[in-house]
Scaffold this active site. Structure first.
Site, PDB file in Angstrom:
ATOM      1  N   LYS A  22      35.805  24.679   8.948  1.00  0.00           N
ATOM      2  CA  LYS A  22      34.363  25.231   8.528  1.00  0.00           C
ATOM      3  C   LYS A  22      33.157  25.629   9.395  1.00  0.00           C
ATOM      4  CE  LYS A  22      31.498  21.485   7.290  1.00  0.00           C
ATOM      5  NZ  LYS A  22      30.091  21.764   8.403  1.00  0.00           N
ATOM      6  N   ASN A  23      33.158  25.118  10.077  1.00  0.00           N
ATOM      7  CA  ASN A  23      32.696  24.579  11.124  1.00  0.00           C
ATOM      8  C   ASN A  23      32.895  26.317  12.670  1.00  0.00           C
ATOM      9  OD1 ASN A  23      31.227  22.722  10.946  1.00  0.00           O
ATOM     10  ND2 ASN A  23      31.389  21.390  11.698  1.00  0.00           N
ATOM     11  N   CYS A 116      18.164  15.808   8.904  1.00  0.00           N
ATOM     12  CA  CYS A 116      18.903  15.653   7.894  1.00  0.00           C
ATOM     13  C   CYS A 116      19.533  14.349   7.573  1.00  0.00           C
ATOM     14  CB  CYS A 116      20.369  16.822   8.011  1.00  0.00           C
ATOM     15  SG  CYS A 116      21.521  16.276   9.151  1.00  0.00           S
ATOM     16  N   ARG A 121      17.816  16.445  14.364  1.00  0.00           N
ATOM     17  CA  ARG A 121      19.059  17.376  14.985  1.00  0.00           C
ATOM     18  C   ARG A 121      17.803  18.858  14.684  1.00  0.00           C
ATOM     19  NH1 ARG A 121      23.342  18.224  10.947  1.00  0.00           N
ATOM     20  NH2 ARG A 121      24.469  19.398  12.319  1.00  0.00           N
ATOM     21  N   ASP A 312      32.293  13.805  13.615  1.00  0.00           N
ATOM     22  CA  ASP A 312      32.801  13.973  12.167  1.00  0.00           C
ATOM     23  C   ASP A 312      34.357  13.042  11.668  1.00  0.00           C
ATOM     24  OD1 ASP A 312      30.903  16.000  12.411  1.00  0.00           O
ATOM     25  OD2 ASP A 312      31.149  17.572  12.754  1.00  0.00           O
ATOM     26  N   ARG A 406      31.014  20.265  -0.253  1.00  0.00           N
ATOM     27  CA  ARG A 406      30.153  21.212   1.194  1.00  0.00           C
ATOM     28  C   ARG A 406      31.720  21.724   2.420  1.00  0.00           C
ATOM     29  NH1 ARG A 406      24.920  19.900   3.731  1.00  0.00           N
ATOM     30  NH2 ARG A 406      26.142  21.437   5.169  1.00  0.00           N
TER      31      ARG A 406
HETATM   32  N1  EPU Z   1      20.432  18.321  20.441  1.00  0.00           N
HETATM   33  C1  EPU Z   1      19.047  18.497  20.891  1.00  0.00           C
HETATM   34  N2  EPU Z   1      18.589  19.329  20.893  1.00  0.00           N
HETATM   35  C2  EPU Z   1      19.445  20.718  19.984  1.00  0.00           C
HETATM   36  C3  EPU Z   1      20.913  20.945  19.581  1.00  0.00           C
HETATM   37  C4  EPU Z   1      21.243  19.477  19.624  1.00  0.00           C
HETATM   38  O1  EPU Z   1      18.699  17.344  20.942  1.00  0.00           O
HETATM   39  O2  EPU Z   1      18.537  22.347  20.190  1.00  0.00           O
HETATM   40  C5  EPU Z   1      21.064  17.062  19.919  1.00  0.00           C
HETATM   41  C6  EPU Z   1      21.326  16.877  18.497  1.00  0.00           C
HETATM   42  O3  EPU Z   1      20.866  15.978  17.877  1.00  0.00           O
HETATM   43  C7  EPU Z   1      22.921  15.726  18.680  1.00  0.00           C
HETATM   44  C8  EPU Z   1      23.510  17.016  20.033  1.00  0.00           C
HETATM   45  O4  EPU Z   1      22.822  17.341  20.489  1.00  0.00           O
HETATM   46  O5  EPU Z   1      22.004  14.578  19.390  1.00  0.00           O
HETATM   47  C9  EPU Z   1      24.760  17.442  19.401  1.00  0.00           C
HETATM   48  O6  EPU Z   1      24.364  17.594  18.034  1.00  0.00           O
HETATM   49  P1  EPU Z   1      25.063  20.138  18.217  1.00  0.00           P
HETATM   50  O7  EPU Z   1      23.874  20.781  18.390  1.00  0.00           O
HETATM   51  O8  EPU Z   1      26.273  19.098  19.144  1.00  0.00           O
HETATM   52  O9  EPU Z   1      24.940  19.826  16.758  1.00  0.00           O
HETATM   53  P2  EPU Z   1      25.395  20.619  15.307  1.00  0.00           P
HETATM   54  O10 EPU Z   1      25.726  21.969  16.944  1.00  0.00           O
HETATM   55  O11 EPU Z   1      24.014  20.710  15.538  1.00  0.00           O
HETATM   56  C10 EPU Z   1      27.925  20.872  14.957  1.00  0.00           C
HETATM   57  C11 EPU Z   1      28.390  20.417  13.870  1.00  0.00           C
HETATM   58  C12 EPU Z   1      28.412  18.965  13.086  1.00  0.00           C
HETATM   59  C13 EPU Z   1      28.827  18.228  14.305  1.00  0.00           C
HETATM   60  C14 EPU Z   1      28.468  18.243  15.835  1.00  0.00           C
HETATM   61  C15 EPU Z   1      29.086  17.359  16.819  1.00  0.00           C
HETATM   62  C16 EPU Z   1      28.684  23.098  13.273  1.00  0.00           C
HETATM   63  C17 EPU Z   1      27.779  24.162  11.869  1.00  0.00           C
HETATM   64  N3  EPU Z   1      27.954  21.672  13.103  1.00  0.00           N
HETATM   65  O12 EPU Z   1      26.891  20.270  15.029  1.00  0.00           O
HETATM   66  O13 EPU Z   1      28.609  19.054  11.946  1.00  0.00           O
HETATM   67  O14 EPU Z   1      28.607  16.613  13.638  1.00  0.00           O
HETATM   68  O15 EPU Z   1      27.904  20.210  16.377  1.00  0.00           O
HETATM   69  O16 EPU Z   1      30.122  17.964  17.010  1.00  0.00           O
HETATM   70  O17 EPU Z   1      29.301  23.185  14.007  1.00  0.00           O
HETATM   71  C18 EPU Z   1      30.091  18.126  10.370  1.00  0.00           C
HETATM   72  O18 EPU Z   1      30.848  19.660   9.907  1.00  0.00           O
HETATM   73  O19 EPU Z   1      29.843  17.832   9.108  1.00  0.00           O
HETATM   74  C19 EPU Z   1      28.710  18.279  11.656  1.00  0.00           C
HETATM   75  C20 EPU Z   1      27.386  17.594  10.832  1.00  0.00           C
END
Ligand code: EPU
Length: 427
Positions: A22-23, A116, A121, A312, A406
């Site tokens: 998915k990701n 969320c 996030r 995850d 999802r």
């Molecule tokens: N963060 C910030 N600012 C930002 C972006 C991230 O502070 O602008 C922080 C987040 O709050 C978190 C950390 O950085 O504490 C890492 O978050 P990340 O941005 O890596 O998460 P994401 O990109 O929003 C993806 C996956 C998630 C998975 C996370 C961590 C996708 C579509 N989503 O989310 O997947 O948990 O990386 O590996 O790729 C899931 O599939 O259930 C899911 C939640």
């Protein structure tokens, strides 16, 4: 509304095939915005999230067709540069259109995702990175309005924390920027490697795949892609844990064991037997399946960016530790609120205490959980309840299962194929 019924206490066995990730699918679908023409993606999982993303692409003007697991997307005529609140609030990953839309059209308007179930996030890294490339971003009425007055300019961008989707967004913007962009302290998740491969196949110039620094030499145009989505490592890990928790033995196929370094070590540390081939992973108990003389060692985990233990897969491992033989300490360092499953696992008899970002799980042994009505709160929390239900005696009823849909393709069919008694009922 549907609920999922799990009749526990049956040892799972056999093989289960892993779907595309998915990701990885979501950013790769977004990347088709970068080049006009007909793109082909293989191994695309048919999930609520991929359907929502393809719907969003449709609103932008991208036409699509699915045949089996192959999705073709024609991004020749983009008619719109906006991702509305209605879509973004159902799927935060919609923010992934921001980078490619700005790169292709010079502008984008994307609803700001709210918090969320697992944490606040924010998307400040996405915005900071785009601004460094010369994009002017304004926040108004709940939307990020991104626009350029001159072509995107390469720059050096350092991320305070490695962020998966921020790395992907910036990479997609940088490939069409003038000059060189260096992205430092980027996330190294395999899904980003998949995106790098797709972009490279489209003609992008990227160095540093799988490292914490990506160097992108901008090009003026890209060609349509033909790319395969990597196997879903989180789905693979979920089934391995489910088989183990049921006391059974089984094999996940069509996966990449190299993408699960931390989980496989942790499963081995519990005393389980793990066997890998190039694209399968088998799990079994010493001597075959669980019996009254076999105990699962409790082990600790700390979630970390890849190649550390994946957040995850935290909730699923906690369900396994709930039937361990000792005490396990689970530290969640990525998201501040990712213990929503704890209260539900407790309803099934689990002994878990939460203190800030740590949870202490006092294992109750193989017969320690009993079925109960529980509520799913987010995607991975839901799968931990399914795992607990498989390990528990009696019947577990899980409501709000749209969360599961999802991210897990054909979950009921796959578990049934492993011998589980699982079905959906309309409420
Ligand atoms: N963060 C910030 N600012 C930002 C972006 C991230 O502070 O602008 C922080 C987040 O709050 C978190 C950390 O950085 O504490 C890492 O978050 P990340 O941005 O890596 O998460 P994401 O990109 O929003 C993806 C996956 C998630 C998975 C996370 C961590 C996708 C579509 N989503 O989310 O997947 O948990 O990386 O590996 O790729 C899931 O599939 O259930 C899911 C939640």
């Amino acid at each position: 509304m549907e609920k999922l019924i799990v009749e526990g206490g049956r040892q799972l066995s056999g093989e289960v095939r892993v779907s595309g990730a998915k990701n990885a699918a979501l950013p790769l679908i977004a990347a088709t915005l970068l080049a006009p023409g007909k793109h082909t993606l293989h191994n695309v999982p048919d999930l609520r999230d991929t359907r929502t993303f393809i719907k969003l692409m449709g609103e932008l003007g991208v036409t699509s067709e699915r045949k089996g697991d192959v999705v073709t997307l024609d991004s020749t005529h983009l008619v719109h540069a906006e991702a509305s609140y209605d879509l973004v609030k159902t799927m935060r990953a919609s923010v992934l259109v921001l980078g490619p839309l700005v790169a292709r059209l010079g502008r984008a308007k994307v609803s700001l995702p709210g918090g969320c179930a697992i944490g606040a996030r924010p998307i400040n890294f996405h915005i900071m990175g785009l601004e460094a490339l010369g994009v002017s971003c304004t926040l108004e009425n709940g939307y990020v309005d991104a626009e350029i007055s001159t072509p995107l300019q390469g720059n050096v961008i350092y991320f305070d924390i490695p962020s998966v989707t921020a790395t992907e967004n910036l990479l997609m913007a940088a490939v069409l920027a003038e000059g060189t962009t260096v992205l430092k302290n980027v996330a190294r998740e395999p899904e980003i490697g998949n995106l790098v491969d797709m972009l490279t196949g489209m003609g992008a110039k990227i160095q540093g795949k799988d490292s914490d620094r990506l160097t992108v030499k901008g090009v003026t145009s890209l060609r349509p892609a033909d790319c395969r989505i990597i196997p879903d490592r989180i789905e693979a890990g979920t089934y391995l844990i489910a088989i183990a928790a049921s006391g059974g033995r089984g094999t996940v196929t069509h996966c990449n064991p190299a993408h699960l370094p931390a989980l496989l070590e942790k499963l081995k540390a519990t005393g389980l037997i793990i066997d890998e081939t190039r694209d399968t992973i088998s799990v079994s108990w010493p001597g075959g399946t669980a019996n009254s003389s076999r105990k699962l060692q409790s082990v600790d985990i700390t979630t970390m960016p890849y190649p550390g233990y994946a957040t995850d897969l935290q909730a699923q491992f906690m369900a396994l530790m709930a039937i361990g033989s000792g005490v396990s300490l689970i530290n969640e360092t990525i998201f501040e609120n990712r213990f929503m499953h704890v209260a539900e696992l407790r309803r099934m008899g689990a002994d878990i205490r939460v203190d800030g970002s740590s949870a202490v799980v006092n294992g109750k042994g193989m017969r320690g959980l009993s079925g109960a009505p529980v509520m799913a709160t987010d995607l991975r929390a839901s799968s931990s309840l399914v795992i607990a239900g498989l390990a528990a005696s009696g019947r577990t009823e899980i409501t709000r299962i749209y969360h599961l849909e999802r991210g897990y393709e054909n979950l009921v069919e796959k578990l049934t194929g492993l011998g589980a008694r699982v079905w959906k009922e309309t409420m």
